[in-house]
Design an enzyme around this catalytic site. Sequence first.
Site, PDB file in Angstrom:
ATOM      1  N   CYS A   1       4.028   1.081   1.977  1.00 31.56           N
ATOM      2  CA  CYS A   1       3.360   1.819   3.046  1.00 31.56           C
ATOM      3  C   CYS A   1       1.930   2.179   2.613  1.00 31.56           C
ATOM      4  O   CYS A   1       1.654   2.404   1.432  1.00 31.56           O
ATOM      5  CB  CYS A   1       4.135   3.094   3.371  1.00 31.56           C
ATOM      6  SG  CYS A   1       5.713   2.802   4.193  1.00 31.56           S
TER       7      CYS A   1
ATOM      8  N   CYS B   1      10.424  11.330   3.098  1.00 30.39           N
ATOM      9  CA  CYS B   1       9.736  10.397   3.998  1.00 30.39           C
ATOM     10  C   CYS B   1      10.388   9.020   3.930  1.00 30.39           C
ATOM     11  O   CYS B   1      10.686   8.404   4.957  1.00 30.39           O
ATOM     12  CB  CYS B   1       8.254  10.320   3.622  1.00 30.39           C
ATOM     13  SG  CYS B   1       7.248   9.361   4.785  1.00 30.39           S
ATOM     14  N   CYS B   2      10.623   8.514   2.708  1.00 34.38           N
ATOM     15  CA  CYS B   2      11.281   7.215   2.550  1.00 34.38           C
ATOM     16  C   CYS B   2      12.685   7.232   3.151  1.00 34.38           C
ATOM     17  O   CYS B   2      13.131   6.234   3.726  1.00 34.38           O
ATOM     18  CB  CYS B   2      11.370   6.848   1.073  1.00 34.38           C
ATOM     19  SG  CYS B   2       9.816   6.338   0.308  1.00 34.38           S
TER      20      CYS B   2
ATOM     21  N   CYS C   1       1.052   5.419   0.405  1.00 36.32           N
ATOM     22  CA  CYS C   1       1.638   5.479  -0.934  1.00 36.32           C
ATOM     23  C   CYS C   1       1.390   4.213  -1.749  1.00 36.32           C
ATOM     24  O   CYS C   1       2.116   3.933  -2.713  1.00 36.32           O
ATOM     25  CB  CYS C   1       3.134   5.766  -0.837  1.00 36.32           C
ATOM     26  SG  CYS C   1       3.500   7.366  -0.076  1.00 36.32           S
TER      27      CYS C   1
ATOM     28  N   CYS D   1      11.904   2.994  -3.226  1.00 30.20           N
ATOM     29  CA  CYS D   1      11.924   3.730  -1.963  1.00 30.20           C
ATOM     30  C   CYS D   1      13.306   4.283  -1.641  1.00 30.20           C
ATOM     31  O   CYS D   1      13.439   5.227  -0.885  1.00 30.20           O
ATOM     32  CB  CYS D   1      11.435   2.847  -0.819  1.00 30.20           C
ATOM     33  SG  CYS D   1      12.527   1.459  -0.437  1.00 30.20           S
TER      34      CYS D   1
END
Length: 261
Positions: free
Chosen positions: A225, A144-145, A228, A251
Amino acid sequence: MSSPVTVIDRGRGLMPRAFDRRATNEPDAASRALLTKLRSQAEGRSPQGIIELALRDAFPGRSAVVSSFGSESVVLLHLVAQVDPATPILFLNTGKLFGETLRYRDRLQDELGLMDIRSIGPDPGDRSRLDPAGTLWSRDTDACCDFRKVVPIKRALEGFDAQITGRKRFQTKDRVNMQLVEHFEGRFRFNPLAEWTLQDLENYATSHDLPRHPLVDDGYPSIGCMPCTRRVAAGGGYRDGRWAGLDKDECGIHGVDGEGI
C-alpha cells in the site's frame, strides 16, 4: 512523482507491533494424510508442475490464486496462465494502493490473458466504523491491514479448497522454512515459487519478456500500500521499504508464515 507518506508518527511514539496470529483450524486425519501425499508429489516438480498439481490434479475448479500484482507477481501469474488462464485470481484492492499497481493489474490481465481477476475490497461498513478518515495506517498498521486485507481475503477464499501464493523463502525471516505445500486455516496452500531466488525470478521474467511493475525501476523492490511503502536506497534490503521502522514485515493475510503445517 511525489514521495510516499511517512509511516511512523515519531512525535507520538506510535510503533505498532507485528502480527502474531496463529492458525485456528487444525487439519483432521484425512487432511494430514492428503498433505503428506501432496508434499511428496510436489517434491522435484518445477513451479509450473506444482501449479498443475493444484489446478488439474488435486483441486480442479476449487483453487484460487492470491496475488498483489506487485513487483514479482508477473512470474506466478504467467505460470498460472500457461496452465489455466481461467483460474480465479484474488486481488486485494485495499483502497490504499499505488495507481501504478492498478494500471499494472489491468495490463497483465490483457497481456497474459487472465480471464477471472476478482478485485476484493474491505467492507464499506468496516471502513466507515474503523477508519472514517482513512488515517488508521498512521496509528495502528496491524488494525489497518486486518480490516483492509485479512478479513476481505478470508471472505474471498471461502468456497475454495486450495490457494496458490507467490511467496518465496528469501523474502522474510519467517518464510525461510516455508513448505511447497501447507495446510492453513482449513485449506491447502501451494507455494510453487518457494525455492526460487530473486535472480531466478529476474531470469524468468527476462527470458519471457514479461512486463515489469513500473515502480520497480523507481526504487521500490517490494510494493504494497502507498502509505506504508517507501523507496529503498541503493544497497538497501529487499523488504526495507515495507513498514519501514516498524516491528512488522507481514500484512497478516498469510498468518505467521511458516506456521502452516
